[in-house]
Design an enzyme around this catalytic site. Sequence first.
Site, short mmCIF file in Angstrom:
data_model
loop_
_atom_site.label_atom_id
_atom_site.label_comp_id
_atom_site.label_asym_id
_atom_site.label_seq_id
_atom_site.Cartn_x
_atom_site.Cartn_y
_atom_site.Cartn_z
N GLU A 114 0.62 0.37 13.43
CA GLU A 114 1.23 -0.23 12.25
C GLU A 114 2.74 -0.30 12.46
OE1 GLU A 114 -0.19 2.04 8.86
OE2 GLU A 114 -2.25 1.41 9.21
N HIS A 230 6.38 -3.21 0.25
CA HIS A 230 5.46 -3.60 1.32
C HIS A 230 5.64 -5.09 1.54
CE1 HIS A 230 1.91 -4.06 3.76
NE2 HIS A 230 1.74 -2.75 3.77
N ARG A 276 9.06 -1.42 7.91
CA ARG A 276 8.65 -2.16 6.72
C ARG A 276 9.81 -2.78 5.95
NH1 ARG A 276 4.19 1.36 3.90
NH2 ARG A 276 2.97 0.73 5.69
N HIS A 335 5.96 -0.54 -3.33
CA HIS A 335 4.82 0.12 -2.69
C HIS A 335 4.92 1.63 -2.70
CE1 HIS A 335 1.46 0.44 0.06
NE2 HIS A 335 2.19 1.05 0.98
N ARG A 370 9.89 5.10 4.32
CA ARG A 370 8.77 5.84 4.92
C ARG A 370 8.11 5.06 6.05
NH1 ARG A 370 3.52 5.28 4.26
NH2 ARG A 370 3.61 4.13 2.28
C1 SIN Z 1 -0.73 -0.49 4.95
O1 SIN Z 1 -1.90 -0.34 5.24
O2 SIN Z 1 -0.07 -1.45 5.31
C2 SIN Z 1 -0.07 0.53 4.09
C3 SIN Z 1 -0.03 1.80 4.78
C4 SIN Z 1 1.02 2.71 4.22
O3 SIN Z 1 1.50 2.51 3.12
O4 SIN Z 1 1.41 3.62 4.95
#
Ligand code: SIN
Length: 486
Positions: A114, A230, A276, A335, A370
């Site tokens: 991610e 997000h 992010r 988010h 985060r």
């Molecule tokens: C996501 O799946 O993009 C969110 C994961 C997160 O908030 O850490």
Amino acid sequence: MRHPRLPIVVVGSGVAGMTTALAAAPAPVRLLCRSADGTGSASALAQGGIAAALGEGDGVEAHVRDTLEAGARHNDASAVRWLCEAAPATVAWLDALGVAFDRRPDGGLQLGREGGHGVSRIVHAGGDASGAALMRALRAKVQAAPHVQWRGGVDAEALLLRGGRVAGVRVRDARGRQQLIEAAAVVLATGGLGALYARTSNPPGADGAGLALAMAAGAATRDLEFVQFHPTALAVDGHCLPLLTEALRGAGARLVDRAGVPLMQGLHPLGDLAPRDVVARRVWQARQQPAGGAWLDARSIEGDWHARFPTVLATCLAHGLDPRREPLPITPAAHFHMGGVATDLDGRSSLPGLYAVGESACNGVHGANRLASNSLLEAVAGGRRLGAVLAAGIAASTPGAYRWVERGASLPPENLLALRELLWHAAGPVREDMALRMAWRRCAAAAGAGWQMRLARALLQAMRLRCDSLGAHWRGDPGCAAQAGS
Ligand code: SIN
């Protein structure tokens, strides 16, 4: 120190609250939550998994580095080290609890990637339904745990203070009936405040109510200005928007404009998997352009969508969109709140007897932004740590005068809608002094109208006072003329 006869009250039954409750055994626990059936927490919606340095060639140092980098080095380094070191044991604890993590054909854990992670280090359960899988396993254990008494359908609206120590809560049910619960300690596990924004990935109950209660009681707060957006919520009508997990980009999806031109190219070495905050600002800017917009093109993803991304697939299809065949319209959405009730790593707030854990707390681990999939990790690792502290015994309450501290009345619905729009425009992914100042003035003038206004005033104040851009707090204006209280 003594073993408490009074229960420990845990407010909130998401992953952090349930883990704390379980880990506090054998101390008696009253676990309270607002919804009647225990649903409605942000944890259940979490699509990301748990970050842990478990892969070949990965290590705690690399996880620490990525967490600090994403957090703009505003994190407490020792807190980050604790979290990253705790991660493998956290996964093992959940595995033993019965969480069925996704595995490779050879039986090893399947590791996904991610945003902000230099390597693949995310474990998932049920593909993009990890939060729901954790909640199911924890709920089963909580229901079977003799030391936990669960009560749904109640809102914690006031704290009882005795001799300067938090000594209980007052709850109210849907019919307006109140009840006092005396407690050896009160733990806030009430989640974040994304629902105070017009566009959010959070459920309606993630409205900062626990933070507002702690603030009313005088507990110290920290880093309130850092709200994470997000980058890829599905751009459909509504307040609480479906999330399109970052794991889609980890599997090859790209962010594109209307013409299909990649949005992240040349902007960051990690491209579509940049931290992010960087991606959210790019999507925000793309949507501000005349005839602009942003899309997530996931058509290149191979394999079984039903197994890997069942939540995303079902949600998109329900909105008449097929991610296997067409790019998906996206918007940033509030988010995660990095700020919250200031605590140490054991969850202690500045008020004796009051603890906070998970997203409602700020212990410095996430810094200014985060890292993906560090939140379920922190909820479980922090809950286990706090539970162990509470199980070991807590200081006896001191005799003294009783005093109630109330969170206060809620805003009328139409004012709440207006506040959400105000925060979305003034306190979103890009912030400017003039808009922050005007929003602060509106909230200050209406502070008596409801607790959400007072909470928003505090957020806006923190945003005004941080004149520089850092992590998720991005100032679009040069310089800063913020004066507290003007
Ligand atoms: C996501 O799946 O993009 C969110 C994961 C997160 O908030 O850490």
